[in-house]
Design an enzyme around this catalytic site. Sequence first.
Site, short mmCIF file in Angstrom:
data_model
loop_
_atom_site.label_atom_id
_atom_site.label_comp_id
_atom_site.label_asym_id
_atom_site.label_seq_id
_atom_site.Cartn_x
_atom_site.Cartn_y
_atom_site.Cartn_z
N SER A 253 0.81 -1.22 0.00
CA SER A 253 0.00 0.00 0.00
C SER A 253 0.85 1.27 0.00
O SER A 253 0.37 2.33 -0.43
CB SER A 253 -0.94 -0.01 1.21
OG SER A 253 -0.22 -0.20 2.41
N ASP A 495 -2.59 5.82 12.16
CA ASP A 495 -1.83 5.44 10.97
C ASP A 495 -0.53 6.24 10.90
O ASP A 495 -0.54 7.42 10.52
CB ASP A 495 -2.66 5.68 9.71
CG ASP A 495 -1.98 5.16 8.44
OD1 ASP A 495 -0.81 4.74 8.53
OD2 ASP A 495 -2.62 5.18 7.37
N HIS A 498 1.38 5.03 6.48
CA HIS A 498 1.11 5.68 5.19
C HIS A 498 1.38 7.17 5.33
O HIS A 498 1.69 7.67 6.41
CB HIS A 498 -0.33 5.41 4.76
CG HIS A 498 -0.63 3.95 4.61
ND1 HIS A 498 -1.21 3.20 5.60
CD2 HIS A 498 -0.40 3.10 3.58
CE1 HIS A 498 -1.34 1.94 5.19
NE2 HIS A 498 -0.85 1.86 3.98
#
Length: 522
Positions: A253, A495, A498
């Site tokens: 990702s 998170d 990312h």
Amino acid sequence: MKFQSSELPVGKPQTRRKSSAPKIAPLVAITILFTIIPIYYPSIRYSSQKKISEAISSNSEESIQPIDHLENDLQVNQPCPVEDVPIREEEKEKEKPMKSQDEISIKFETKSDTKDKKVPEPRKKLERHDQRARKKSSHRQRDFTVPKVAEKVEKKPPSDGDGDVRSLTSEVSDSEYCNLFSGEWVENPEGPYYTNETCYAIQQHQNCMKFGRPDNGYLKWRWQPDACELPIFDPIQFLELVKGKSLAFVGDSVARNHMQSLICLLSRVVYPEDISETQDENRRWIYKDYDFNISMFWAPYLVKTEKTDLNDVTKPFNLYLDEFDEFWTTGIQSFDYVIISAGHWFFRPTMFYLNRRLVGCLYCPQANVSHVTSYFSYRRAFRTAFRAINSNENYKGVTFLRTFAPSHFENGYWDKGGDCVRTKPLKRNEKVLDDYNLEFYKVQLDELKIAQRAGRRTGLRFRLFDATQPMLLRPDGHPSKYGRWPNPNVTVPNDCVHWCLPGPIDTWNDFLVELLKREVGN
């Protein structure tokens, strides 16, 4: 060396006298003994000590070698054999401070002997060797090997200029050009160059603006290399550079995060057409006016992988570490440029196979399977991926290894409340690469070096795309809790893996333009 009384020649005759009656023979024998022993005993003692000293010297020089060699084999800059892989990190931490009773007593005796008798240095070496040899002969060999590795790493002074890393980086970099990846983050009041309203390619969990991040200082920085300039991404220049070409992203990702950043930067002048054949993670776009296309190949482990539970990604995956993931290895055949990357998935529960045989696992419940670290699978996966590229007769493109981008969880692990709340970059002297980030980085540099050597024989080019050092200094660029609307009834980890879009990851495309210019120049 002193002999015990039972070892001396005079001891045994003394114990055999059973009667107090005077006898001539015993008196004669005693007289002879007391006459001869003082003459010959020093030579006996000297001879014995000489033989023992020779044995110590030979053992200290020869027997220590296999131990040192084993220690070297376990360093991360060497291929990691199955039988020597370290155990899990948490087990290593439990074992590291512990010492066996033999180890404690030997250490005490050696210190005492040194103080009182000034034992020669070879004797100490032999005692240490005996201790190691006893551990080596144990049925749990890893109990010996792991503390050695941990001890060696621990003694290294933390430094962002680690000699091994600098040497590896220089070996895999193109020395003809300046190093783009050594530098600092400097203020850039002109950023950002797109917003969440001008780019539709931003996924929800990266949309920090939409979900109310209160600060925008993280958008006002650019990367400044030490020895040259790095221009801000120019979309027209990029599209002219890649006209008639194709670019593939292979990885997880974060690789998709990179691709979405590129699409957003190009959206300032043109939007691509989605020509994806599927609706899963594998995507494909085309810029028709420039005959340029971008593809995303979903391959978080890079090698052949199977789910143990088709409906649950939290269950262990089966990784066939010596087998190609043919979906992407055959899919890249017609591409001009491939950016390959992987990292964070290697901390998930996994089962490791070589030659279709289960050889170990990470975070699995089975007690009868060797529990190994993620470094083992990480090295094997990159080696297999690069081998797949070098053995692909139809692939003629340039491969870029985009190195590991560190996460920045602070004050707890990702699932224990860890967060990333900083609002500006770090200076290079504020943070050094260490722990698993350093080990992953070294593995990637090692395997890139091997791939480059093989590529020279096949005519393929492998290049370093070093995101690790710059991104280590950007703890401010992650979504944290701003990748969703708050819900008091739902607990979701922050998170810190990312990157916000727009955000620091846009600099990766500044790097990409310069790297592509170099290839066109060549």
